[in-house]
Enzyme design. Structure first.
Site, PDB file in Angstrom:
ATOM      1  N   LYS A 261       0.839  -1.199   0.000  1.00 32.07           N
ATOM      2  CA  LYS A 261       0.000   0.000   0.000  1.00 32.07           C
ATOM      3  C   LYS A 261       0.875   1.250   0.000  1.00 32.07           C
ATOM      4  O   LYS A 261       1.741   1.421   0.863  1.00 32.07           O
ATOM      5  CB  LYS A 261      -0.930   0.015   1.218  1.00 32.07           C
ATOM      6  CG  LYS A 261      -1.982  -1.082   1.185  1.00 32.07           C
ATOM      7  CD  LYS A 261      -2.871  -1.052   2.417  1.00 32.07           C
ATOM      8  CE  LYS A 261      -3.912   0.026   2.344  1.00 32.07           C
ATOM      9  NZ  LYS A 261      -4.893  -0.086   3.465  1.00 32.07           N
ATOM     10  N   VAL A 262       0.598   2.114  -0.965  1.00 36.98           N
ATOM     11  CA  VAL A 262       1.320   3.376  -1.122  1.00 36.98           C
ATOM     12  C   VAL A 262       0.299   4.507  -1.062  1.00 36.98           C
ATOM     13  O   VAL A 262      -0.737   4.436  -1.734  1.00 36.98           O
ATOM     14  CB  VAL A 262       2.071   3.408  -2.471  1.00 36.98           C
ATOM     15  CG1 VAL A 262       2.677   4.783  -2.729  1.00 36.98           C
ATOM     16  CG2 VAL A 262       3.149   2.321  -2.496  1.00 36.98           C
TER      17      VAL A 262
END
EC number: 2.2.1.2
Length: 937
Positions: A141-142
């Site tokens: 997750k960014v």
């Protein structure tokens, strides 16, 4: 068994669980949801892990094992726990992943929210987690920040599965979709496979309505003319926003650009609806599930909301319904000035902040558990502070957390202080982490040192005080030399050390970071000549060791004179922060101290003060906040009250605090060796710190602490379970001093007024070398063996002293600057005079032996808080000692230092008086004590 949740799959929507917890995984909770409800994925974030790990005791056995097994820091502990859970979840979902050919079955883990504004750091962390977890059904997750979007492109091109989170605005979603496409195209252009890469765009919904509806409710309450139109939008804007994002997705997957990638087997980046629990009790609890059902999308649902949907959710493909109505809702929101663009932009920042706060809470909880598990292996700290000071400390620690002070300090962010070159002076952080010490070489050197009976360290300030503490607290091992620290130009002090050693069986350390400090250079000349006369010409160098920074004049001298060894210092460590570097560890090794064990014990404190430990749980930050806020509250006289075995640490703390913070009219005035008094003896400018070694008797300091606390004085108690824990206090206080400097608003790594005194001294010594003359001035009064030097006369000696001390004001302090030999007898005489003044005037008192204090507290006396009233004590050196190759003697140098010190004090506007003793020093001190008592009567 039928399930509404499972039936969402028949409408093309996947369900992911927005929850992760160890027992839920190990007891089959996730497996049951997969089997019964058709759940095909799991998301995690810092908030989820904080709830899972930070509350309760489910993870405690693992934490115990990790701490006991490797004495790890809190960040390592958290990552080990999180990685284990993510791997378990991925393995549980692996059959789904395999059955669907990689189309689903993913678990997501978030990169650190602290990296949200750095593309390079986000990429590096994502790659590291991808390698560490090593599961094909992992998603990294960014955050959809300005820095996160380009990271998506590069990570996709590198073959990682990416979940882009914290998406609120349509424009940002479009940028993220573009980054994914560009990453796939770059990968395809390189001839690499794109068919096994998956990505989702996590589009948040309920948080938008929460913010919008708050604005609506406030305007309606205020009687807005558009109240009815505003009410009509409650609970609708987020869904409308999501529907238009889905319309963009549908357009995108029909484009020629996407079709070209699809022909290569590329998978579309699905929209994932996040933040789907209803926050407003007046709205349906399944609103954001019912209204957002659509093909090729994912709804990530927390357990409670999933239970609600399972009970009474609506099954219909609602995402494509009334798109025109969604457009009207957003147009109306714009007409009414609800500022959706501004709100969504703010929500990204808030989202990162919330995740950072959750990470801090989690890491803080682990830090507390870790500290409890370490028990006496890590030094404790208890603080009893008055209410206003405690409130200020708590507020500061929370502000420091929100502003990322821990990470900024360790990363060398100079804006934490003055924005100057502070970042270049943080090598002591790595020294504490044992990154700069060659333990094997020190062990070899320790074996060499055993051939000597004594060792003499020639140095000033930070080059000597740390080693002095180690010698005084830890002592030497059997069969190793006894260490004498000589940090003075006083002829009597030099003669005392000379008489205590056999020059032919003594090891000499010449310790100077700059390699050009005057006193160590003069002492080197004196003792080198002494050894040459004892051992023979050309043989003295074998008994000398240099500790200095690379390229210094001392290094060149050492090479020329054939020194046995040269130990190189770290130029990024200032002298007063250097005890855990070669400047402290080389003498420690020579005394037979196990440096490896000392540093291993110290490392526990270093890990407790690491960048991943939030300020409130960080021992160094907590102490620094107490010191800094005490200074801001006017409590700038930090009074050091050690138990008997820790008495030597006071002088080291004096230098660290005074030289680091005492400048620009601000800072800490450390008070060491002032006998503890009754509460009535103190004003409200004190902060008391009691350092206690387990096994020491409570004694006078400890017995009076309760009375001081009861009287409302702030008291900090630090406890060491063993002598080998002294290194932990070195590091804790170094970090605390840097933090206090940030709070006070100064550069804690320079010492401008120390340099001023050095220049004055050198000018006087150089003049004497040319002329043979040193002009001490004419006294305004002679009384017996005492001569008084002042700006004006005031009758007899008692009257002159009375006038001098009348300059003391509340918040000020009295200083004794004694250019005489440092001995127990002289120290006791000064202590008695200090008590007379403290009790009569209710002011703090300080004392230093010159020139030792010039490289220490002299900085604060000249550049620190105003209000110091100084009494300098000098005497004629009899007998004096010659310096080889010099016209000036040690006595001449010491008198030059005293006169130069006084000149700088006068230039800084400090009140001064010099008393010169003719003849016997002890008799002169007795006479002076009588006059001080008379002046204060």
């Amino acid at each position: 068994m039928t399930s509404r949740v499972r039936d969402l799959g028949t409408l093309g929507q996947a369900v992911w669980l927005d929850f992760l917890e160890r027992s839920f995984l190990t007891e089959g909770g996730l497996a049951r949801l997969i089997a019964q409800d058709g759940v095909t994925g799991v998301t995690s974030n810092p908030s989820i892990f904080e709830k899972a790990i930070g509350h309760g005791d489910a993870y405690d056995p693992d934490i115990i094992q990790l701490v006991e097994g490797g004495a790890r820091g809190v960040g390592d502990v958290y990552e080990e726990l999180a990685v284990t859970d993510i791997r378990t979840a991925a393995d549980t979902l692996r059959p789904v992943y395999d059955q669907l050919g990689g189309a689903d079955g993913y678990v997501s883990i978030e990169v650190s929210p602290y990296l949200a504004d750095s593309t390079a750091d986000t990429i590096a962390e994502a790659r590291r987690l991808w390698t560490e977890i090593d599961r094909p059904n992992l998603m990294i997750k960014v955050p959809g920040t300005k820095a996160g979007v380009p990271a998506v492109r590069r990570l996709t091109a590198a073959g990682l599965n990416v979940n882009i989170t914290l998406l609120f605005a349509l424009d940002t979603y479009k940028a993220v979709a573009e980054a994914y496409l560009a990453g796939l195209e770059a990968r395809a252009a390189g001839g690499e496979d794109v068919s096994r890469i998956a990505s989702v765009a996590s589009f948040f919904v309920s948080r938008i309505d929460t913010r919008i509806d708050t604005v609506i409710d406030a305007r309606v309450k205020a009687g807005d003319a558009e109240a009815e139109a505003l009410r009509a939008l409650r609970g609708k804007v987020a869904i409308a926003n999501a529907k238009l994002a889905y319309q963009y997705y549908l357009e995108l997957i029909t484009s020629d650009r996407w079709q070209s990638l699809a022909a290569r087997g590329a998978r579309p980046q699905r929209l994932l609806w996040a933040s789907t629990s209803t926050k407003d009790a007046s709205l349906p609890d399944v609103l954001y599930i019912d209204a957002l059902v659509g093909r090729d999308t994912i709804n990530t649902i927390p357990p409670k909301t999933m239970d609600a949907f399972r009970d009474h959710g609506t099954l219909a493909e609602t995402l494509v319904e009334d798109v025109d109505g969604a457009c009207r809702v957003l147009a109306e929101a714009d007409r009414l000035g609800l500022d959706l663009a501004g709100i969504t932009a703010a929500l990204v920042v808030d989202g990162v902040g919330q995740f950072a706060a959750a990470s801090d809470a989690l890491l803080g909880a682990i830090a507390e558990k870790r500290a409890a598990l370490l028990g006496e292996r890590i030094n404790g700290l208890r603080a009893s502070l008055p209410g206003p000071l405690q409130d200020a400390v708590d507020t500061r620690l929370e502000a420091a957390r929100a502003e990322g002070w821990s990470r900024r300090l360790w990363h060398g962010d100079a804006s934490l202080w003055t924005g100057g070159d502070e970042g270049a002076w943080l090598g002591w952080l790595q020294a504490g982490a044992v990154d700069r010490i060659d333990l094997e070489d020190l062990a070899a050197f320790a074996a060499e040192a055993r051939s000597f009976k004594d060792a003499v360290l020639l140095g000033m300030g930070g080059s000597s005080l740390g080693a002095e503490v180690i010698a005084g607290v830890l002592g030497r091992a059997e069969g190793y030399p006894r260490l004498h620290v000589l940090d003075s130009s006083d002829p009597g002090q030099i003669a005392t050390v000379t008489a205590a050693i056999d020059p032919g069986r003594t090891l000499f350390f010449v310790s100077s970071k700059s390699g050009s400090t005057m006193e160590p250079d003069l002492l080197r000349s004196y003792f080198f000549d002494l050894v040459e006369r004892a051992a023979g010409t050309g043989r003295a160098g074998r008994q000398f060791v240099a500790i200095t920074d690379p390229g210094s004049a001392l290094e060149r001298t050492a090479r020329t004179d054939g020194f046995a060894r040269v130990f190189a210092g770290d130029p990024s460590i200032g002298g007063r922060y250097s005890v855990l570097s070669v400047f402290g560890m080389v003498p420690a090794a020579a005394m037979g101290i196990d440096v490896g064990s000392l540093l291993a014990a110290t490392r526990l404190m270093v890990q407790s003060c690491a960048p991943d430990v939030p300020p409130k749980a960080n021992p160094g930050f907590r102490l620094g906040a107490i010191i800094g806020e005490a200074v801001k509250a006017g409590r700038n006289k930090l009074t050091i009250l050690p138990s008997a075995s820790l008495k030597p640490i006071g002088a080291w703390l004096e230098q660290l605090l005074a030289e680091s913070t005492g400048k620009q009219g601000r800072g800490v005035v450390p008070v060491d060796l002032e006998p503890v008094g009754d509460p009535a003896a103190y004003d409200d400018d004190r902060l008391f710190v009691h350092l206690h070694l387990a096994g020491d008797q409570v004694g006078e300091p400890g017995a009076r602490l309760a009375a001081l606390e009861k009287a409302g004085q702030p008291v900090v108690r630090i406890t060491l379970a063993g002598r080998d824990r002294i290194g932990q206090e070195f590091f804790r206080w170094e970090l605390a001093t840097a933090v206090a400097g940030a709070i006070i608003g100064i550069d804690p790594f320079d010492q401008p007024d120390v340099e001023a005194a050095k220049l004055k001294t050198r000018t006087l010594v150089d003049a004497y070398e040319r002329t043979g003359l040193l002009e001490p001035g004419a006294p305004v009064l002679r009384e017996g063996a005492l001569s008084f030097f002042a700006e004006r006369s005031a009758g007899d000696g008692a009257a002159l002293l009375r006038t001098h001390f009348e300059a003391l004001r509340p918040g000020g302090y009295a200083g004794f600057l004694a250019y005489i030999e440092r001995s127990d007898v002289h120290e006791a005489a000064l202590a008695r005079m200090r008590v007379l003044i403290r009790d009569a005037r209710r002011v703090a008192t300080v004392a230093g032996f010159g020139p030792r204090f010039l490289h220490s507290t002299g900085q604060a006396y000249k550049g620190g808080p105003p209000g110091g009233v100084f009494l300098e004590i000098t005497r004629d050196a009899d007998p004096d000692l010659a310096i080889p190759g010099r016209r000036a003697s040690f006595g001449t140098v010491q008198m030059s230092q005293a006169l130069g010190d006084l000149e700088v004090l006068a230039e800084r506007g400090r009140r001064w008086l010099r008393v010169h003793i003719d003849g016997d020093t002890q008799a002169g001190l007795v006479a002076l004590e009588r006059l001080v008592a008379a002046a204060l009567a």
